[in-house]
Each structure stands twice: as C-alpha cells, then as structure tokens.
Design a protein around this motif. Structure first.
Motif, mmCIF file in Angstrom:
data_model
loop_
_atom_site.group_PDB
_atom_site.id
_atom_site.type_symbol
_atom_site.label_atom_id
_atom_site.label_comp_id
_atom_site.label_asym_id
_atom_site.label_seq_id
_atom_site.Cartn_x
_atom_site.Cartn_y
_atom_site.Cartn_z
ATOM 1 N N ASP A 187 0.711 -1.465 -0.189
ATOM 2 C CA ASP A 187 0.086 0.232 -0.508
ATOM 3 C C ASP A 187 0.655 0.954 -0.248
ATOM 4 O OD1 ASP A 187 -2.319 -1.470 -0.068
ATOM 5 O OD2 ASP A 187 -3.377 -0.783 2.074
ATOM 6 N N GLU A 220 -14.776 -1.944 2.099
ATOM 7 C CA GLU A 220 -13.926 -0.382 2.429
ATOM 8 C C GLU A 220 -14.954 0.556 2.939
ATOM 9 O OE1 GLU A 220 -11.739 0.584 -0.726
ATOM 10 O OE2 GLU A 220 -11.814 2.638 -0.197
ATOM 11 N N THR A 265 -14.751 2.384 7.529
ATOM 12 C CA THR A 265 -14.494 3.916 8.375
ATOM 13 C C THR A 265 -14.718 3.995 9.917
ATOM 14 O OG1 THR A 265 -16.137 4.414 7.533
ATOM 15 C CG2 THR A 265 -15.206 4.955 6.230
ATOM 16 N N GLY A 277 -5.105 1.833 3.409
ATOM 17 C CA GLY A 277 -5.457 2.930 1.493
ATOM 18 C C GLY A 277 -5.102 3.990 1.228
ATOM 19 N N ARG A 322 -6.963 7.063 3.446
ATOM 20 C CA ARG A 322 -8.437 7.235 3.029
ATOM 21 C C ARG A 322 -9.433 7.901 3.526
ATOM 22 N NH1 ARG A 322 -8.966 1.367 1.358
ATOM 23 N NH2 ARG A 322 -9.125 0.313 3.235
ATOM 24 N N TYR A 365 -10.381 6.594 7.519
ATOM 25 C CA TYR A 365 -9.625 5.909 8.189
ATOM 26 C C TYR A 365 -8.640 6.261 9.257
ATOM 27 C CZ TYR A 365 -11.595 2.276 5.571
ATOM 28 O OH TYR A 365 -12.469 0.728 4.860
ATOM 29 N N SER A 418 -10.638 -4.632 5.824
ATOM 30 C CA SER A 418 -10.639 -3.646 6.186
ATOM 31 C C SER A 418 -9.785 -2.588 7.304
ATOM 32 C CB SER A 418 -12.220 -2.377 5.094
ATOM 33 O OG SER A 418 -11.340 -1.986 4.409
ATOM 34 N N ASN A 419 -10.305 -3.220 8.429
ATOM 35 C CA ASN A 419 -9.869 -2.290 9.172
ATOM 36 C C ASN A 419 -9.457 -3.290 10.865
ATOM 37 O OD1 ASN A 419 -9.237 -0.952 11.113
ATOM 38 N ND2 ASN A 419 -11.085 0.776 10.462
#
Ligand code: SF4
Ligand code: SF4
Length: 631
Positions: free
Chosen positions: A278, A332, A336, A390, A393, A396, A466-467
């Motif tokens: 990334d 994604e 958040t 990412g 973004r 995040y 994603s997190n």
C-alpha cells in the motif's frame, strides 16, 4: 510507544539472558531494583544516578565517577527486602568507608540469606532532602492495572493514606487522585510549610500508568520511595522493584499456553506485506511515509518495488474483476472509523455474563456468522500501529496511529465459510470471489454486532478485512473456534481452512469459551499436503519453529504473496487441498470427528486423501465466469 515496548523486551534479554527459561520455571518472577531501573528509565521515570558494578574495583570507579557521598546496595534477585538484610549503607563519604561498607554488605547478605546469589553492587548518589511518596501498580483480576499513590513512611502504614485508580489515567484523573489523599495537603504547603513538586509526581504516575497498560506481563511494580523535592526541582526514584507474571499465567486462558516460550512482541501492522505494498500503491515513492518506512529496509523496498510492476491482483480477468471489486468496495465503506466504532449509548443494559454471552452468540449467528466463540482479548494479539489505510483514505485512522485496545477485555471471534465450489478453482480467479464473498459477509456481520453492543451501553469495535486492529487467527484460537495449522491459517472442524474471520472486541462483561483441541497439531505433524502442493514453497514441511515467542509452523508470507503476483490472483491451493476443507455432509462430518482423535490413523487419513483425490488439479470455473488470461 511500541519502540519502547521493543526496547524493554530487548533490554530484558540483555539484562537477563536466562529470563525465558526461568520465567517458565517459576510462576512469578521478581525483578529487584537493578533490573527494574532499566524499565523505568525506558519510560522516562527519573532515577537517582547510579550503576551496577560486578566487583569491588568497578564499584569504586562508579563511586568516584558520580562523587561522594554515595549509597551502596547489595543487588540480588534472592534478596527482596534489602534493608531487612542490612544490604543498604547510606552516606558513604570516602574510599575507606566504601571498602568497609562493601565487605559489610556481603557479610550481611551471606549471614541472612546463605544461598542468595549476588548479582553485584548498586552504587548510587545520595539524593538531596525532600518528602517521600510511594507510587505503584498492582494488577487486579477484575479491574486490570490499579495505580497506587500514597505518602511514604508512617503515613502509608499508620493512616492508610493511599489512593487507587484504574489505568490508563489521564492528567485529570491523576490530579483528582492526588487531591483525594491527605498527603496532597502536606505536599502542597500545609500551614506555611514548603510546597513540593506535585507536577513531578503527576508526571511519574502518568508514565507508570502507560507502562502498566503496555505490559500485561507485569503483575506489580513499586517505586518506594519516590523522593520529591521542593516545587520546580523534580523527583527521583530511590528504590523500585517489579513482579513479572509467568508466561503460563498470562496465557492460561489460551490454547497457545503450551506453545508460548518467550515474551510476545505486539505486531506492527505496517510490517504486513499488504501494508507495505500500500505504501507504494497509495502513498507513492516520494511520500514521507514511504521514505520513513523503507529508509532502513532496502531489501523490503526492492521486493515491493518488483511486485508493484506486476498486474494488480484480478487484473487478468478484467471483465469479471468488477464482481470482487464491488465486494471490496463495500467492505472499505464498512471499514471507516464511524462504522467500526462509535459512542456507546448512555444507559447500560445489564445481564449476567453467561446470559450476555448467549445473547451475543445468537445475535452473531442471526446476523450471518457460521461460527462464533468468545474469549479473553489477549493484548499481545493486538497490532501496535495502524498500517493498512489505503493511503490514509478518508474516514480511516492515519498510517502509524498507535493502537490501544486495553479497555476491551473480551473478543467475539466469528467464522464465515467460503464457497467450496469457487475455492476449488484455486489458484485462479474464482478463489478471489470466494474470498471477497466471505470477507464482505464477515464485515457486515461484525459492524452490526458491534453496534448492537454499543446500543446496550458498552464500548465495542468491529475488526474486519478493511480495518483489523488485531491478529484475527490467534484471537479466534483463544475464542475456541479452531486451531492454528501448518498452513498458517485457522482450521475449524466444520469448514477446515475454508473460512474467513472477523472479530468484535468489547468491555461488556461476557462469559468466555475454552480454547478447543480438535487434534490439528498432531494431524498437521503427520500431513504435508499443503506444503507439498504449495506452488511457492511458502509452507514449511519441517518442524515448528520459535517465532516471536511462540512455537509454530511459520509461513513465508513473502513467497506466498510473490506467487499471487506472478499468478495474477489470490492462490488458495493450501485451503483447497487440506483434508479438513470439506462440505458439511454426514460422511465428512463423521470423518472430521475421527480426524480429531490423535493417533497414527491421522497419517493414514492424509495418505488416503491423496490416494482418493489424486494430485491437486484445479476445478473448472463456473460457466458465468470468463476464462482467465494466462501469461
Ligand atoms: S496461498 Fe498458495 S502460495 Fe500461498 S501458502 Fe497457500 S498454497 Fe502456498
Ligand atoms: S493440508 Fe494437512 S498439513 Fe496442511 S493444514 Fe491441512 S491438515 Fe495441516
């Protein structure tokens, strides 16, 4: 603070190379002043000037270096209370007095503790006049690290003038804690007496609170006394000690208990291959993050630059790539901060922990989880820093943010089965669809479950593809879902390796499940199918090795990830060939029960798998997918 964490682990081994074996033998390990000073100094707690000497000449040199008058202390892990053993002599003014004191301390220790091993002599500068206070931490089974403050001497014993607060503490908490004691009035200029440096005390408490949160392996720590000087002149720790938990104690709730052989350092998510990739893809080579990270890692930079020149994963199936991009796009959005985390409702719903666990598990199943387990959240499995963002973004946490989940005591691990028909097309494009589908389901379930818990008034955070802020596999092992395999993934009795995970962590009081033993360790010892068929050679065919304090089969993730880029898609052959990855038919469920029993028949089962199914051949993709372009 993670560099400090590393420094402590490193320092502890330097100080005591035999630490690991002795920690394993005894249930609690006491570190005297000479060892504890090193850890306090890493956290910036002010210490009286001093050094450890291994012999008399060395001790004399130190005394001359720091200047008389000095204090001499016998340093031995077998003598906890130095004063009781007459192993402390203060106010030494010259070389002659020093020699007498040196001999005297050795004689005193020998007479009171004939079997004690002397580690050396601590030579310290005599501190100036001031008031004495005690600051410490005791780890409570229910409340966690309890920070203690009290006035030294008779105040603590006679008036019991001490205050306790649960770490982590803010500056406001510390001020309120100090004010709750009578000691505060004495230090703050009682009836015209001088004021002492209260700010310095607050600073030491803040640092000790951080240390206690960072190191669950510390059971107790005490600075006694901390000498406090008049306002603006600071404070100095004059004596200290700590008690370290044994590793089995730390891991008594976990399946890893037997495999834990040393201290475990929290993993930095920035060191993951995906996170490094990334850095190139999203931040770019001129970014601060890129330069900062790769500055001292030229080999890693070369490796990732080479990969970045290859097609992106899925890029060889341009007409079908939208199918998984749609899934990952939604994951994604669900990653958040405002979705994975939030503020708990003001009013708490209260249930007995058994009842609460039942409600949580059933709700997780209702929301889509195929497997659910609840366990203690072992802080060593939480990442130290955020790494997969990412390119920072929107929504995040920024790359490099320090992760702190110490307020969450429980983890709810959930398993989501992958589509076997697609998985068996490994190492081609359909595997990516199977992966994306399971991750999307896992994310959607985790965020709703975390929200449900917050609505009941408790803190809760979802961790999904994603997190993640933790290592999902060891957490799932602790929650009793399955076991760690040779292939480096989780094996469950129900779905073998064909599973994806998400986790919710929380402070809600919940009853915990026991880790399971489904026979995977002995099965994998006798089965090498994944290692034989892995096209990159990433899976070891040999024995377990010691990695970051744990005995395990260590997957070479760089070899695996390189192969994905050569191939243009995820791989997944290891999952497809594993004898545990089978449909949920009556026959296969019975086989899984037999496979769980340890014994030589496990080797036969692995052999029969190869005879029955032959060498691995990928299945044909379903009709609705376009054929993959080959290189
Ligand atoms: S995914 Fe493929 S390359 Fe990676 S470890 Fe499994 S079999 Fe090997
Ligand atoms: S293929 Fe065999 S060795 Fe590999 S994970 Fe599965 S059971 Fe273990």
């Amino acid at each position: 603070m993670d560099s400090i964490h590393s420094a402590i682990l490193f320092a502890s081994l330097l100080i005591d190379p035999q630490a690991e074996s002795r920690v394993l033998k005894s249930c609690l390990k006491v570190w005297g002043e000479h060892l504890t000073r090193r850890i306090l100094s890493v956290y910036g707690i002010p210490l009286v000037e001093g050094k450890l000497a291994s012999n008399k000449n060395g001790a004399l040199r130190i005394a001359e270096e720091i200047g008389y008058p000095v204090v001499l202390k016998g340093a031995s892990k077998d003598v906890l209370h130095k004063s009781d053993a007459n192993a402390v002599i203060v106010g030494i003014e010259n070389d002659e007095e020093f020699s007498t004191a040196y001999r005297g301390i050795i004689a005193n220790i020998k007479s009171r503790h004939p079997n004690a091993q002397l580690d050396g002599m601590l030579v310290e500068k005599m501190a100036g006049k001031g008031e004495e206070v005690i600051i410490g931490m005791k780890r409570d089974v229910s409340f966690g690290p309890m920070i203690m403050f009290g006035m030294g001497g008779v105040f603590v014993e006679l008036f019991k003038d001490v205050a306790f607060r649960i770490a982590p503490l803010s500056s406001g908490d510390i001020e309120e804690m100090l004010r709750s004691t009578k000691a505060f009035q004495l230090l703050n200029g009682w009836r015209g007496s001088p004021k002492y440096d209260i700010h310095a005390i607050e600073d030491v408490i803040l640092r000790l609170s951080k240390l206690a949160v960072d190191h669950p392996e510390i059971q107790e720590i005490e600075i006694n006394p901390l000498r406090v000087f008049p306002e603006g002149q600071g404070a100095l720790a004059l004596d200290c000690r700590l008690i370290l938990k044994c590793l089995q104690e730390l891991h008594k709730f976990t399946k890893h208990k037997d495999d834990v052989r040393g201290l475990i350092e929290r993993f930095d998510e920035r060191d993951m291959v995906f996170a490094r990739q990334d850095l190139i893809r999203y931040f770019g080579k001129d970014s601060q993050q890129y330069l900062q990270y790769f500055k001292n890692r030229p080999d890693e930079e070369k490796f990732h630059t080479k990969l970045s020149n290859k097609d992106p994963l899925g890029g060889r199936n341009p007409r079908d790539a939208y199918m998984f991009r749609a899934q990952f796009g939604m994951i994604e959005l669900l990653g958040t901060e405002g979705v994975v985390d939030g503020i708990p409702a003001g009013k708490r719903q209260s249930f007995p922990p058994e009842r609460a666990a039942l409600k949580i598990k059933e709700t997780a199943r209702l929301y889509g989880a195929d497997l659910v387990g609840i366990g203690r959240l072992n802080q060593e499995w939480t990442y130290s820093h955020v790494g997969s963002t990412g390119g920072d973004r929107k929504g995040y946490q920024p790359w490099g943010t320090v992760i702190d989940l110490s307020g969450h005591k429980s983890a709810i691990a959930m398993g989501f089965r992958m589509d076997l028909g697609l998985l068996r097309c490994a190492p081609y494009f359909p595997t990516m669809l199977a992966t994306a589908q399971a991750y999307a389901q896992s994310a959607w379930t985790a965020v709703r479950l975390a929200e449900y818990i917050r609505q009941m008034g408790y803190s809760a955070r979802a961790h999904h593809f994603s997190n993640y802020q933790l290592l999902a596999v060891p957490v799932a092992v602790d929650c009793g879902i399955g076991e760690l395999s040779r292939a480096g993934y989780l094996i469950t009795k129900e779905f073998g390796l064909g599973i994806r995970l998400s986790v919710v962590t929380t402070d809600m009081p919940l009853c915990h499940d026991d880790p399971v033993d489904i026979g995977v360790q002995s099965f994998c010892e006798q089965c090498y199918l994944c290692a034989q068929d892995c096209p990159s050679g990433a899976i070891p065919a040999g024995e377990k090795v010691l990695h970051n304090g744990v005995m395990k089969w260590k997957l070479d993730e760089k070899k695996c990830y390189s192969y994905w880029h050569v191939n243009g898609t995820d791989c997944g052959i290891c999952m497809a060939v594993c004898p545990w990855t089978k449909p949920q038919t009556l026959f296969h469920r019975s086989m899984a029960e037999i496979a769980s029993l340890k014994g030589p028949h496990q080797r036969m089962m692995a052999w029969a798998e190869r005879v029955l199914y032959g060498k691995y051949k990928p299945a044909l993709p379903p009709d609705y997918l376009e054929p993959q372009k080959r290189r």
